[in-house]
Design a protein around this motif. Sequence first.
Motif, PDB file in Angstrom:
ATOM      1  N   UNK A 667     -12.905   6.626   2.339  1.00 52.55           N
ATOM      2  CA  UNK A 667     -14.062   6.838   3.220  1.00 52.55           C
ATOM      3  C   UNK A 667     -14.048   5.905   4.420  1.00 52.55           C
ATOM      4  N   UNK A 668     -13.377   4.741   4.299  1.00 54.81           N
ATOM      5  CA  UNK A 668     -13.383   3.766   5.382  1.00 54.81           C
ATOM      6  C   UNK A 668     -12.392   4.077   6.492  1.00 54.81           C
ATOM      7  N   UNK A 669     -11.530   5.061   6.286  1.00 53.83           N
ATOM      8  CA  UNK A 669     -10.541   5.380   7.308  1.00 53.83           C
ATOM      9  C   UNK A 669      -9.163   4.818   7.010  1.00 53.83           C
ATOM     10  N   UNK A 670      -9.027   4.027   5.936  1.00 57.48           N
ATOM     11  CA  UNK A 670      -7.708   3.509   5.590  1.00 57.48           C
ATOM     12  C   UNK A 670      -6.824   4.656   5.100  1.00 57.48           C
ATOM     13  N   UNK A 671      -5.563   4.604   5.473  1.00 56.48           N
ATOM     14  CA  UNK A 671      -4.625   5.621   5.025  1.00 56.48           C
ATOM     15  C   UNK A 671      -4.173   5.312   3.602  1.00 56.48           C
ATOM     16  N   UNK A 672      -3.912   6.356   2.849  1.00 59.44           N
ATOM     17  CA  UNK A 672      -3.397   6.198   1.491  1.00 59.44           C
ATOM     18  C   UNK A 672      -2.006   6.805   1.429  1.00 59.44           C
ATOM     19  N   UNK A 673      -1.069   6.088   0.827  1.00 63.40           N
ATOM     20  CA  UNK A 673       0.315   6.519   0.733  1.00 63.40           C
ATOM     21  C   UNK A 673       0.587   7.061  -0.664  1.00 63.40           C
ATOM     22  N   UNK A 674       1.219   8.234  -0.739  1.00 55.55           N
ATOM     23  CA  UNK A 674       1.513   8.845  -2.041  1.00 55.55           C
ATOM     24  C   UNK A 674       2.919   9.424  -2.065  1.00 55.55           C
ATOM     25  N   UNK A 675       3.434   9.594  -3.263  1.00 52.33           N
ATOM     26  CA  UNK A 675       4.729  10.269  -3.513  1.00 52.33           C
ATOM     27  C   UNK A 675       5.893   9.766  -2.661  1.00 52.33           C
ATOM     28  N   UNK A 676       6.255   8.487  -2.725  1.00 46.92           N
ATOM     29  CA  UNK A 676       5.663   7.431  -3.551  1.00 46.92           C
ATOM     30  C   UNK A 676       4.624   6.619  -2.775  1.00 46.92           C
ATOM     31  N   UNK A 677       3.849   5.831  -3.519  1.00 44.06           N
ATOM     32  CA  UNK A 677       2.869   4.946  -2.906  1.00 44.06           C
ATOM     33  C   UNK A 677       3.577   3.666  -2.465  1.00 44.06           C
ATOM     34  N   UNK A 678       3.719   3.482  -1.171  1.00 45.16           N
ATOM     35  CA  UNK A 678       4.403   2.300  -0.645  1.00 45.16           C
ATOM     36  C   UNK A 678       3.427   1.230  -0.171  1.00 45.16           C
ATOM     37  N   UNK A 679       2.118   1.509  -0.324  1.00 44.21           N
ATOM     38  CA  UNK A 679       1.121   0.541   0.143  1.00 44.21           C
ATOM     39  C   UNK A 679       0.694  -0.437  -0.944  1.00 44.21           C
ATOM     40  N   UNK A 680       1.016  -0.128  -2.185  1.00 41.58           N
ATOM     41  CA  UNK A 680       0.578  -0.995  -3.286  1.00 41.58           C
ATOM     42  C   UNK A 680       1.695  -1.834  -3.866  1.00 41.58           C
ATOM     43  N   UNK A 681       2.835  -1.932  -3.157  1.00 48.40           N
ATOM     44  CA  UNK A 681       3.890  -2.816  -3.634  1.00 48.40           C
ATOM     45  C   UNK A 681       3.352  -4.240  -3.605  1.00 48.40           C
ATOM     46  N   UNK A 682       3.250  -4.901  -4.748  1.00 50.46           N
ATOM     47  CA  UNK A 682       2.646  -6.241  -4.769  1.00 50.46           C
ATOM     48  C   UNK A 682       3.550  -7.250  -4.070  1.00 50.46           C
ATOM     49  N   UNK A 683       2.979  -8.008  -3.136  1.00 47.24           N
ATOM     50  CA  UNK A 683       3.783  -8.988  -2.403  1.00 47.24           C
ATOM     51  C   UNK A 683       3.296 -10.413  -2.629  1.00 47.24           C
ATOM     52  N   UNK A 684       2.358 -10.586  -3.568  1.00 50.64           N
ATOM     53  CA  UNK A 684       1.869 -11.936  -3.850  1.00 50.64           C
ATOM     54  C   UNK A 684       2.794 -12.677  -4.803  1.00 50.64           C
ATOM     55  N   UNK A 685       3.649 -11.930  -5.508  1.00 50.78           N
ATOM     56  CA  UNK A 685       4.590 -12.570  -6.421  1.00 50.78           C
ATOM     57  C   UNK A 685       5.993 -12.452  -5.861  1.00 50.78           C
ATOM     58  N   UNK A 686       6.845 -13.367  -6.280  1.00 50.62           N
ATOM     59  CA  UNK A 686       8.228 -13.350  -5.810  1.00 50.62           C
ATOM     60  C   UNK A 686       8.915 -12.055  -6.199  1.00 50.62           C
ATOM     61  N   UNK A 687       8.686 -11.587  -7.435  1.00 46.19           N
ATOM     62  CA  UNK A 687       9.326 -10.357  -7.890  1.00 46.19           C
ATOM     63  C   UNK A 687       8.856  -9.153  -7.071  1.00 46.19           C
ATOM     64  N   UNK A 688       7.542  -9.120  -6.775  1.00 47.76           N
ATOM     65  CA  UNK A 688       7.020  -8.013  -5.985  1.00 47.76           C
ATOM     66  C   UNK A 688       7.608  -7.991  -4.581  1.00 47.76           C
ATOM     67  N   UNK A 689       7.734  -9.168  -3.972  1.00 48.07           N
ATOM     68  CA  UNK A 689       8.310  -9.240  -2.620  1.00 48.07           C
ATOM     69  C   UNK A 689       9.759  -8.770  -2.611  1.00 48.07           C
ATOM     70  N   UNK A 690      10.466  -9.009  -3.717  1.00 47.29           N
ATOM     71  CA  UNK A 690      11.877  -8.629  -3.783  1.00 47.29           C
ATOM     72  C   UNK A 690      12.071  -7.123  -3.625  1.00 47.29           C
ATOM     73  N   UNK A 691      11.092  -6.335  -4.067  1.00 43.93           N
ATOM     74  CA  UNK A 691      11.237  -4.885  -3.999  1.00 43.93           C
ATOM     75  C   UNK A 691      11.447  -4.435  -2.564  1.00 43.93           C
TER      76      UNK A 691
END
Length: 931
Positions: A667-691
């Motif tokens: 509802x706020x206007x933010x875009x949502x990424x699907x198939x695959x979702x590339x917006x939720x790759x966690x980057x707060x952890x070292x392992x997540x950033x590695x992806x």
Amino acid sequence: MAFGKGHHLHLIDGSAFIFRAYHALPPLTRKSDGLPVGAVAGFCNMLQRYVENNTGPDAPTHVAVIFDHSGKTFRNDMYDLYKANRSATPEDLIPQFPLTRAATRAFNVACKEVEGFEADDIIATLACRARDAGGACTIISSDKDLMQLVGGGVVMLDAMKNKVIDRDGVVEKFGVAPERVVDVQALAGDSVDNVPGAPGIGIKTAALLINEYGSLEELLDRAGGIKQPKRRESLMDNRAQIELSKQLVQLECNMELDFSIEDLEVRDPDPQELLDFVAQMEFRTLSKRLADKLGVQAPVIAEPEVQQAVIEAPAAAAFDTSKYETIRDAAALQTWIDRIYARGYVAVDTETTGLNEMRADLVGVSLCVQAGEAAYLPLAHRAGQSDDLFGTDALAEGQMDLDTALAMLKPMLEDSTILKIGQNMKYDAKILARVGIQVAPIDDTMLMSYAQNGGLHNHGMDLLSERYLDHAPISIKTLLGSGKSAITFDRVPIDEASLYAAEDADITLRLWQYLKPRLHLNRVTAVYESLERPLVPVLADMEMHGIKVDRDVLSRMSNGFAQKMAGLEAEIHEMAGRSFNVGSPKQLGEVLFDEMALPGGKKGKTGAYATGVDVLEDLATEHELPGRVLDWRQLSKLKSTYTDALQDHIHPDTGRVHTSYSIAGASTGRLASTDPNLQNIPIRTEEGRKIREAFVAETGKTLVALDYSQIELRILAHIADIPTLKQAFADGIDIHALTASQMFDVPLDQMTSEVRRKAKAINFGVIYGISGFGLARNLRIPRAEAQAFIDTYFERFPGIRTYMDDTVAFAKEHGYVQTLFGRRIHTPDIGAKGPHAGFAKRAAINAPIQGTAADVIRRAMVRMPEAIAHLPAKMLLQVHDELLFEVEDGAVEALTQVAKQVMERASLPVVKLDVPLIVEAGSGPNWAVAH
């Protein structure tokens, strides 16, 4: 005068009226602003009929409409699963609840509800008081729960059947007298309200037992003597549950009310007040009827400032499938193309073999230029029958040659003088682009709805059709089936496919006729034209280009994650003192709460302990094991969701991953990424950033990432007008260090990373309305200390609290909040009570900030293609506040300079922020290095 003998009290079950009105009538919206009012219209009609039918000597002397108060009741405190099975309230009904209260008051009928209690309890208390005073009471409802009140001058009236329910009627329904109804209900339970009852005992058996033993208590005391083993065991094994059930179904007859029966005396409505309300709702027929009854002039209800007949008539025309056509040859297609050129616009819809635009094949195209008249052009249907799972590769007869048809369509679909109208046009544009057709210009009914009604409902075609056209479209499942036996659209017989596809184009045109003029009425034309519509071709191009992903890197990461998970499992087993399945919530709960005796264990419906993230994060402050489990789960998610799954998303032809962006998802206007979702790759952890290392540039090219720096905090400083924050941003001071200095009285030159980290958590937490509990969990500090941080924050920056209070007040008054660019974000739950109240307020507070940030980056994306057209570069991804580009090695600096300027000036000229927008840039061979 005191209520007593000779007086008659009517109690109307308001909720029953509302839901009956909602389900009995087709959807109706107020023409001026699209507000759903169908249930309100039905409610008013029912209330008016009630008033008309209750005159004369037998008329009630006192009357009230009783409503359920939103939120939890005392029964939820007794049993937290009470009414847990209830389905969610329809989204378009929620904003109508307060309007039904207003309608009741407009009719000058008492309108009552009490927090913490259900309407049935208020009715019970008033009915018992009326009976005790010697008066009569009629409960207008068919709710079986109220039948326990019948007797001694109290009856029920089922208004739908016009049937009075007296003592005999209750016996007919339950098999027992009213005073034993609760005993039967306690045994039988209630699946609707999730009252457990006695397993295996229904209404008839319960009535038989109560009549035999006299009461529930006597039955339970003597249950051991029951001969039937199943009944005996059910009663003996579930006594506590049955007793709880009786407490749940027993109505409260001794509530403390801040009003008396005398306050409910019948009063005539004020004609002006009643007609003003009806006019406000734009109920023209009811307005005239009421005016005639009241003997006054009906108010003039102005039409919206558009040619209403032009808008409404086409959309309201009957859906007649006999007028739908199947185009089977070039002559028929040319006739339709000629009609399109004569009209100047056409509704277009594509039919394909799947939902993935990069892999689905075009099967056919449907066209519509006039409501009620549409055609389907089949192009690739197969000869197999719809029930033939494998079908045949041969094309079905009666179709044009694909290349010939596309060659005829291409000039028209690319003609700048012909408007192409679609529902989710990005999908159709990508499908057609893959066969060499660049569709333009376009209009999109999904985005028109989104611009006007963001936050009220979803914007899929089926819902919009039912809501605005009062028409339920043909379900795709009736053609394709479901599950393992489902077929693809090319296996659907052409005659069946034609009706479905032509209807889609017809509906799309009608929705366009309905929604397009209302953009102006709702003052969101600029939002649609500058933020929604021009984004479609930009996103379509990004999605089709995709981003290269290195499969070998992902494979190595998967193996590495698997090894780390094995190591963590060993640590967890050692801490637990035994081996168990770390991925099993049931086994984990037993270890944590039964064996290790950690605090806070709560069991759910299944009898297993809750072991969600919130639970484990709280326990991590007590013991190391829950923290290790969280680490294990994080790695497991990274492996399954990304390093394993992303390999399946690499396109076999392009070698790239092609995500799809949902423009109208949030509802706020933010875009949502699907198939695959590339917006939720966690980057707060070292392992997540590695992806991100797996996302790479092609040979000879570089990835460039540009990211807005603290954009939401900057927007907060502007909107809330915080001088200290605005000056800090203007001076380029580290905002988190400044906040820490302001809050903790630490000079900037003595700032430690730990203190700055706490300030950063508070800065971002406040935007999202974080509580002391949430901040304590994030920082892993005592809740009192966290709350003290938040309190200090508001003391140092009082303008933020003022902004929050003002925003909530605006949302309550108007039903929406706005971004700086005019995007409306509706807040239908802002008046909610109970557990949803806090969430609704936090969402309303955050929406103008997050929404404005989303609008800024949308504006940048819309301008970007033209700005970088002279450079060997492509925009690939948008992730929250970041844009990712792929550029030839020699043009990195030029691309960075141009893109940075576009992004930093994106708000202009519409909005001039008091703080500068700053964009940080990075580049490298992969996304991790670039960011």
